[in-house]
Design a protein around this motif. Structure first.
Motif, PDB file in Angstrom:
ATOM      1  N   GLN A  85      74.025-118.174  39.676  1.00 39.64           N
ATOM      2  CA  GLN A  85      73.356-117.020  39.103  1.00 39.64           C
ATOM      3  C   GLN A  85      72.427-117.448  37.981  1.00 39.64           C
ATOM      4  N   SER A  86      71.317-116.717  37.852  1.00 37.87           N
ATOM      5  CA  SER A  86      70.418-116.821  36.708  1.00 37.87           C
ATOM      6  C   SER A  86      70.393-115.441  36.074  1.00 37.87           C
ATOM      7  N   ILE A  87      70.807-115.389  34.795  1.00 38.88           N
ATOM      8  CA  ILE A  87      71.010-114.123  34.102  1.00 38.88           C
ATOM      9  C   ILE A  87      70.059-114.058  32.905  1.00 38.88           C
ATOM     10  N   ALA A  88      69.216-113.040  32.845  1.00 38.06           N
ATOM     11  CA  ALA A  88      68.299-112.862  31.720  1.00 38.06           C
ATOM     12  C   ALA A  88      68.894-111.868  30.735  1.00 38.06           C
ATOM     13  N   LEU A  89      68.954-112.284  29.444  1.00 33.68           N
ATOM     14  CA  LEU A  89      69.491-111.448  28.371  1.00 33.68           C
ATOM     15  C   LEU A  89      68.450-111.288  27.278  1.00 33.68           C
ATOM     16  N   ASP A  90      68.453-110.133  26.622  1.00 27.72           N
ATOM     17  CA  ASP A  90      67.560-109.975  25.477  1.00 27.72           C
ATOM     18  C   ASP A  90      68.183-110.644  24.255  1.00 27.72           C
TER      19      ASP A  90
END
Length: 166
Positions: A85-90
Protein backbone atom coordinates in the motif's frame (compact mmCIF):
# COMPACT_ATOMS: atom_id res chain seq x y z
CA UNK A 1 2.67 24.34 10.41
CA UNK A 2 1.46 21.95 13.07
CA UNK A 3 3.81 19.11 13.96
CA UNK A 4 2.47 15.82 15.31
CA UNK A 5 4.13 13.11 17.34
CA UNK A 6 5.55 10.63 14.80
CA UNK A 7 4.80 7.62 17.02
CA UNK A 8 1.16 8.66 17.49
CA UNK A 9 0.91 9.51 13.82
CA UNK A 10 2.23 6.08 12.79
CA UNK A 11 -0.20 4.30 15.13
CA UNK A 12 -3.04 6.31 13.61
CA UNK A 13 -1.82 5.53 10.10
CA UNK A 14 -1.45 1.81 10.76
CA UNK A 15 -4.77 1.53 12.57
CA UNK A 16 -6.56 3.51 9.88
CA UNK A 17 -4.90 1.73 7.02
CA UNK A 18 -4.85 -1.90 8.03
CA UNK A 19 -8.30 -2.28 6.54
CA UNK A 20 -6.79 -0.98 3.34
CA UNK A 21 -4.22 -3.71 3.37
CA UNK A 22 -6.35 -6.00 1.38
CA UNK A 23 -8.00 -5.92 -1.87
CA UNK A 24 -10.49 -8.74 -1.82
CA UNK A 25 -10.86 -11.44 -4.40
CA UNK A 26 -14.13 -12.12 -6.16
CA UNK A 27 -15.56 -15.47 -7.05
CA UNK A 28 -17.29 -15.79 -10.32
CA UNK A 29 -20.11 -17.81 -11.87
CA UNK A 30 -21.32 -18.68 -15.34
CA UNK A 31 -22.56 -15.72 -17.54
CA UNK A 32 -24.19 -13.79 -14.66
CA UNK A 33 -22.50 -11.71 -12.01
CA UNK A 34 -22.82 -13.27 -8.59
CA UNK A 35 -22.45 -11.77 -5.14
CA UNK A 36 -19.18 -12.67 -3.47
CA UNK A 37 -18.47 -12.16 0.21
CA UNK A 38 -15.62 -13.18 2.44
CA UNK A 39 -13.24 -12.01 5.10
CA UNK A 40 -9.54 -11.63 5.51
CA UNK A 41 -6.78 -11.07 8.01
CA UNK A 42 -3.83 -8.74 7.49
CA UNK A 43 -0.41 -8.54 9.15
CA UNK A 44 1.93 -5.61 8.41
CA UNK A 45 5.43 -6.96 7.69
CA UNK A 46 7.26 -3.79 6.58
CA UNK A 47 6.66 -0.01 6.85
CA UNK A 48 8.57 3.04 5.64
CA UNK A 49 7.75 6.75 5.56
CA UNK A 50 8.51 9.60 3.20
CA UNK A 51 7.99 12.86 5.09
CA UNK A 52 7.38 16.17 3.39
CA UNK A 53 6.61 19.65 4.70
CA UNK A 54 2.86 19.33 4.20
CA UNK A 55 2.29 15.59 4.45
CA UNK A 56 3.67 12.09 4.40
CA UNK A 57 3.54 8.94 2.28
CA UNK A 58 3.52 5.66 4.17
CA UNK A 59 4.53 2.59 2.18
CA UNK A 60 3.78 -0.77 3.74
CA UNK A 61 3.73 -4.44 2.87
CA UNK A 62 1.31 -6.93 4.38
CA UNK A 63 0.87 -10.66 4.46
CA UNK A 64 -2.83 -11.50 4.20
CA UNK A 65 -5.16 -14.49 4.39
CA UNK A 66 -8.47 -14.44 2.49
CA UNK A 67 -11.22 -16.92 3.42
CA UNK A 68 -13.95 -17.51 0.85
CA UNK A 69 -16.88 -19.35 2.50
CA UNK A 70 -18.61 -20.10 -0.81
CA UNK A 71 -16.32 -21.02 -3.68
CA UNK A 72 -17.23 -21.60 -7.33
CA UNK A 73 -16.16 -24.93 -8.73
CA UNK A 74 -12.42 -24.91 -9.32
CA UNK A 75 -11.59 -21.98 -7.00
CA UNK A 76 -9.59 -22.52 -3.79
CA UNK A 77 -11.42 -21.97 -0.49
CA UNK A 78 -8.64 -19.67 0.74
CA UNK A 79 -5.56 -17.82 -0.54
CA UNK A 80 -2.61 -15.97 1.03
CA UNK A 81 -1.75 -12.87 -1.01
CA UNK A 82 1.12 -10.47 -0.42
CA UNK A 83 -0.04 -6.84 -0.56
CA UNK A 84 1.52 -3.39 -0.71
CA UNK A 85 0.00 0.00 0.00
CA UNK A 86 0.92 3.63 -0.59
CA UNK A 87 -0.91 5.89 1.85
CA UNK A 88 -1.03 9.69 1.53
CA UNK A 89 -1.51 11.67 4.77
CA UNK A 90 -1.77 15.39 5.39
CA UNK A 91 0.46 17.18 7.92
CA UNK A 92 -1.94 16.22 10.74
CA UNK A 93 -1.89 12.52 9.86
CA UNK A 94 -5.33 12.51 8.22
CA UNK A 95 -5.86 10.08 5.36
CA UNK A 96 -6.02 11.76 1.94
CA UNK A 97 -6.16 8.63 -0.22
CA UNK A 98 -4.37 5.34 -0.75
CA UNK A 99 -3.73 2.65 -3.34
CA UNK A 100 -3.35 -1.07 -2.74
CA UNK A 101 -2.01 -3.97 -4.82
CA UNK A 102 -2.30 -7.63 -3.86
CA UNK A 103 -0.51 -10.44 -5.67
CA UNK A 104 -1.47 -14.06 -5.23
CA UNK A 105 -0.35 -17.45 -6.34
CA UNK A 106 -3.02 -20.01 -5.51
CA UNK A 107 -2.69 -23.72 -4.75
CA UNK A 108 -3.33 -24.58 -8.44
CA UNK A 109 -0.45 -22.38 -9.62
CA UNK A 110 -2.71 -19.66 -11.04
CA UNK A 111 -1.82 -16.02 -10.37
CA UNK A 112 -3.92 -12.89 -9.93
CA UNK A 113 -3.36 -9.20 -9.23
CA UNK A 114 -6.00 -7.18 -7.42
CA UNK A 115 -5.93 -3.41 -6.97
CA UNK A 116 -7.74 -1.14 -4.58
CA UNK A 117 -8.32 2.55 -4.04
CA UNK A 118 -9.24 4.17 -0.77
CA UNK A 119 -10.74 7.64 -0.43
CA UNK A 120 -10.35 10.13 2.42
CA UNK A 121 -13.28 8.56 4.31
CA UNK A 122 -11.43 5.23 4.47
CA UNK A 123 -13.86 3.43 2.15
CA UNK A 124 -12.16 0.95 -0.15
CA UNK A 125 -13.01 -0.34 -3.63
CA UNK A 126 -11.25 -3.32 -5.21
CA UNK A 127 -10.87 -4.68 -8.75
CA UNK A 128 -9.44 -7.84 -10.28
CA UNK A 129 -6.76 -6.34 -12.55
CA UNK A 130 -5.48 -9.49 -14.28
CA UNK A 131 -4.71 -13.15 -13.79
CA UNK A 132 -3.96 -16.50 -15.37
CA UNK A 133 -5.81 -19.81 -15.37
CA UNK A 134 -9.25 -19.49 -13.77
CA UNK A 135 -8.73 -15.76 -13.02
CA UNK A 136 -8.08 -14.89 -16.70
CA UNK A 137 -11.72 -15.56 -17.59
CA UNK A 138 -13.25 -13.10 -15.08
CA UNK A 139 -13.75 -9.45 -14.21
CA UNK A 140 -14.63 -8.49 -10.67
CA UNK A 141 -15.03 -5.51 -8.37
CA UNK A 142 -16.48 -4.52 -5.03
CA UNK A 143 -15.83 -2.88 -1.66
CA UNK A 144 -13.97 -3.68 1.56
CA UNK A 145 -13.68 -2.43 5.15
CA UNK A 146 -12.12 -3.32 8.49
CA UNK A 147 -14.40 -4.92 11.08
CA UNK A 148 -11.86 -5.53 13.87
CA UNK A 149 -8.60 -3.70 14.55
CA UNK A 150 -6.69 -6.43 16.40
CA UNK A 151 -3.54 -4.32 16.98
CA UNK A 152 -1.53 -1.56 15.29
CA UNK A 153 -0.31 -4.12 12.75
CA UNK A 154 -3.17 -6.64 12.50
CA UNK A 155 -6.75 -6.41 11.33
CA UNK A 156 -9.74 -8.44 10.22
CA UNK A 157 -11.79 -7.14 7.30
CA UNK A 158 -14.78 -8.05 5.15
CA UNK A 159 -15.20 -7.71 1.41
CA UNK A 160 -18.04 -8.05 -1.03
CA UNK A 161 -18.66 -7.50 -4.69
CA UNK A 162 -19.54 -9.23 -7.93
CA UNK A 163 -17.70 -11.34 -10.46
CA UNK A 164 -18.50 -11.66 -14.15
CA UNK A 165 -17.34 -14.23 -16.66
CA UNK A 166 -15.74 -12.49 -19.66
Amino acid sequence: TTKTNTGDQMKKVLATFLFLAITPIAAFGGGHGIKWEGHGFSQVVDVKQIKGESGMIVSQKTSDFWDWPIVPEGFPAAVSPECSQSIALDQNGNLLAAVNTCELLDSDGDIAIFTGIIDSTGSGKWQLLTGTGKYADYDGNGTFQTVTQISDTQSKYVFSGHGFKK
